[in-house]
Enzyme design. Structure first.
Site, mmCIF file in Angstrom:
data_model
loop_
_atom_site.group_PDB
_atom_site.id
_atom_site.type_symbol
_atom_site.label_atom_id
_atom_site.label_comp_id
_atom_site.label_asym_id
_atom_site.label_seq_id
_atom_site.Cartn_x
_atom_site.Cartn_y
_atom_site.Cartn_z
ATOM 1 N N ARG A 566 0.803 -1.352 -0.033
ATOM 2 C CA ARG A 566 0.145 -0.017 -0.020
ATOM 3 C C ARG A 566 0.790 1.109 -0.098
ATOM 4 O O ARG A 566 1.970 1.253 0.750
ATOM 5 C CB ARG A 566 -0.890 0.089 1.205
ATOM 6 N N VAL A 567 0.433 2.376 -0.632
ATOM 7 C CA VAL A 567 1.306 3.336 -0.707
ATOM 8 C C VAL A 567 1.441 4.097 0.507
ATOM 9 O O VAL A 567 2.467 4.637 0.842
ATOM 10 C CB VAL A 567 0.779 4.414 -1.782
ATOM 11 N N ASP A 568 0.535 3.857 1.528
ATOM 12 C CA ASP A 568 0.627 4.346 2.888
ATOM 13 C C ASP A 568 1.983 3.901 3.586
ATOM 14 O O ASP A 568 2.355 4.116 4.500
ATOM 15 C CB ASP A 568 -0.693 4.273 3.746
ATOM 16 N N ASP A 569 2.167 2.508 2.856
ATOM 17 C CA ASP A 569 3.248 1.846 3.662
ATOM 18 C C ASP A 569 4.837 1.932 3.115
ATOM 19 O O ASP A 569 5.670 1.695 3.463
ATOM 20 C CB ASP A 569 3.008 0.254 3.617
ATOM 21 N N VAL A 570 4.703 3.029 1.993
ATOM 22 C CA VAL A 570 6.186 3.454 1.367
ATOM 23 C C VAL A 570 6.915 3.933 2.352
ATOM 24 O O VAL A 570 6.233 4.882 3.069
ATOM 25 C CB VAL A 570 5.765 4.137 0.108
#
Ligand code: ATP
Ligand code: MG
Length: 698
Positions: A566-570
């Site tokens: 997930r991009v929140d997790d980048v």
């Protein structure tokens, strides 16, 4: 114009026939493997389908895929309407096959497929197959929690059972457009209940029968059903769960909030609990077995518009409060059937088993609707894959001669951890295609699945999709092209991915960024129930003109897509953008690591530092040497910039009830914000959190 994702690739890569995958296995001693994995770029690991497989495949070659893909993009209306015509429509759709506005700057987001077409998905799953002469074919093989308890239904028998329940529901006052909440474990009655709702035009809301009373209340409050369908209890492994008690608590809580339930239809699941032991509310509760079998075995179909709602379903809650996704009938029907057929290379002789629960989208699209629309034989399993022991899956595969086996990386990793013996003691000769869904599958787990479970013979369909997308979006078509372990490969027909940068500019060629889609496809959800604004804000506003998935993605030089989490997790370490999935993959490739979850934490110098939660293989003790060896593995495979700053030993990881790692909770633990853990109602085992906190400074 659109770009065809694989064109350049085939020219140079097809003649190469290295197959490094067969020579690697997780049980090989660590150093040789790590060195090999580090030295060879993962992108050159091509795994070719055998000629035997390809020659019989639905999509036997890259050319065939490209031709079909091209058609699907150039003329979506023509492409999808010719597929839709293979189903039964009481009345054909209007002049326009589809209409869409997904661009928020041009007005409200609205998507319609086959509008004006009148059909029924239950009719297409059951009556159509019976009328075609397949009434005697097994529709469901049911395997109970205990290995010696099982059952089956043919398509004709299933139709009769569905009609009886549909007649009962109508009698209980359920009408077209009414909601029915289903809180059932994996009994045959679960798909029966879904299909019965669909038959009478009622909207089902299946709630995974592992959710707490609070989660059930929330879902009841959202859709206000007249009827709740449940069972008294279920055995999962050695444990008995009293589902009816949870439902009772939820119904009384809902009543306090002004939503009263007239009927609680309760199936007596005798193998788990008898009637006598079940708490009962006279007047509201009704035993399924007392009433349903008395109803006629035929039931007129309620014909519905293609755009009439079929079901509500909540997302897993990995990133926040679960979202109530609404799917409609016609497009969903056409899309799930077509994706199922192609991604598993379905043949009428196949026996298909998906280990998901119907409480998740995977169970909706790929246990009930997709397979049954194809007239497939489907295994429905009540129990857990590690009971009575870790060989249960392969026992079931041999028992039913399963040919298509579809599961999740979390299960693959946990079975890998306990050892190959549990797999190799079974034949598994029937297997043809393996599938994976739910999280990125790490290359090392992919290889184990391929080599050990599939005897290096079965292509793996790593299907990337979401509750919201209704069906597969990026997926291999087995036999059609060589695979790369860990890559979901290419977009399905009619699907146009776009990888965009922060500003929403589409990137070309080899790149990485935010995974979006241009245009709609038939299976996409139409709204978040009761909150169209959140629908637009979450999915269509971040990058105007696109559907935004929330996931990060990389496209390699050969056009293969790699989901990076997930991009929140980048994580942004000194300006390097690092996907959590990539660091996790590297950690898991270490033979002594069974699972890993990586999050970013604030770091004075680097901006963000990498914090890794690591679960070790059975019996391996924590040690300083091992910590160093894990970090070295990441340095070698990705680079020094991705080396974890902290390794946190984790006996277990917090997972959603669908088996996904909940990184947002881990982020809070890593940054010691223990009073801000957020909504943890969809966690499978909340006690994991205390264990992790206890090990915080080890
Ligand atoms: P929520 O949206 O509530 O946070 P969720 O996204 O986990 O929950 P689902 O719709 O069940 O809910 O899961 C879809 C997500 O799962 C995808 O967005 C992606 O992150 C992940 N996923 C699913 N299949 C794959 C796959 N094959 N490879 C990589 N990631 C996958
Ligand atoms: Mg999601």
């Amino acid at each position: 114009g659109c770009s065809y994702p694989v064109e350049g690739f085939w020219k140079h890569s097809y003649p190469i026939s290295v197959n490094t995958a067969t020579s690697l296995s997780h049980s090989t001693p660590i150093n040789a493997v790590l060195l090999k994995e580090a030295l060879e770029s993962k992108e050159s690991d091509l795994v070719f389908p055998s000629e035997d497989f390809s020659s019989q495949a639905l999509v036997p070659s890259r050319q065939k895929y490209l031709e079909t893909y091209k058609k699907s993009i150039e003329d979506p209306a023509g492409f999808w309407s010719s597929i839709a015509s293979q189903f039964y429509w009481k009345e054909k759709w209007g002049k326009q096959v589809f209409s869409e506005n997904i661009d928020v700057s041009k007005g409200d987001v609205k998507i319609e497929w086959f509008k004006g077409g009148i059909t029924n998905i239950c009719y297409n799953c059951l009556d159509r197959n019976v009328e075609a002469g397949n009434g005697g074919k097994i529709a469901i093989c049911w395997e109970g929690n205990e290995p010696n308890i099982d059952g089956s239904l043919t398509y004709s028998e299933l139709l009769q059972k569905v009609c009886q329940l549909a007649n009962y529901l109508k009698d209980a006052g359920v009408k077209k457009g009414d909601a029915v909440v289903i809180y059932l474990p994996m009994l045959m009655e679960l798909p029966i209940a879904m299909l019965a709702c669909a038959r009478i035009g009622a909207i089902h809301s299946v709630v995974f029968a592992g959710f707490s009373a609070d989660s059930l209340v929330q879902r009841i409050m959202d859709c206000k059903p007249k009827v709740v369908i449940t069972c008294n209890a279920v055995k999962r492994g050695p444990k008995v769960l009293h589902l009816k008690d949870i439902v009772d608590a939820a119904i009384s809580q809902s009543a306090k909030n002004g939503i009263s339930i007239d009927v609680c239809l309760t199936y007596e699941n005798q193998s788990a609990m008898t009637r006598g032991d079940t708490k009962w509310h006279q007047g509201r509760d009704i035993w399924w077995q007392d009433v349903v079998p008395k109803y006629p075995m035929t039931c007129e179909v309620e014909w519905v518009d293609a755009e009439d709602p079929l079901f509500f379903l909540y997302t897993s809650g990995s990133t926040g409060k679960p979202k109530g996704v609404l799917h409609t009938t016609g497009g969903y029907m056409v899309y799930t059937a077509t994706t199922f057929k192609h991604a598993f290379d379905y043949k009428p002789s196949d026996v298909y088993w998906c280990t998901a629960d119907c409480g998740w989208i995977t169970g909706h699209s790929y246990i009930t609707y997709g397979p049954m629309l194809n007239g497939a034989t489907v295994v429905v399993f009540e129990g857990v894959p590690t009971y009575p022991d870790a060989g249960r899956c392969w026992d079931i595969v041999d028992k039913y001669k399963v040919t298509l086996f579809y599961t999740a990386p979390t299960l693959i990793r946990s079975l890998m951890r306990v050892g190959d013996e549990y797999v190799t003691r079974y034949s598994r000769k029937s297997l043809r295609v393996l599938g994976s869904v739910g999280e990125p599958i790490n290359p090392s787990a992919w290889r184990w699945f391929f080599n050990v479970v599939g005897d290096s013979r079965c292509p793996i369909s790593d299907t990337w999709w979401q509750t919201e997308t209704g069906g597969f979006m990026i997926t291999p078509l087995p036999g059609g092209w060589p695979q790369k372990p860990g890559s979901a490969t290419f977009p399905f027909f009619g699907v146009q991915p776009a990888i965009v940068d922060e500003k929403g500019a589409e990137l070309q060629g080899e790149c990485s960024g935010y995974l979006c889609f241009k245009h709609s496809w038939p299976g996409v959800f139409r709204t978040l129930y009761g909150d169209h604004e959140r629908y637009e804000t979450t999915y269509f506003k971040p990058f105007p003109g696109y559907y935004f998935s929330g996931d990060g993605c990389r496209r390699d030089k050969d056009g293969y897509y790699w989901l990076t989490g997930r991009v929140d997790d980048v994580i942004n370490v000194s300006g390097h953008r690092i996907g959590t999935a990539e660091v996790e993959s590297a950690l898991i490739s270490h033979s002594q690591c069974s699972e890993a979850a990586v999050v970013g934490v604030e770091h004075e110098v680097k901006g963000q530092g990498i914090y890794a939660f690591v679960t070790l293989a059975d019996g391996v003790p924590y040690s300083e040497e091992l910590r160093k060896s894990l970090i070295l593995t990441v340095r070698k495979q990705i680079g020094a910039f991705a080396a974890p700053d902290k390794i946190h030993w984790a006996p277990g990881l917090p997972k959603t009830r669908s088996g996904k790692i909940m990184r947002r909770v881990l982020r809070k633990i890593a940054s010691r914000q223990l009073d801000e853990l957020g909504d943890t109602s969809s966690l499978a085992d909340p006690s994991v959190i205390d264990q992790l906190i206890a090990l915080t400074d080890s």
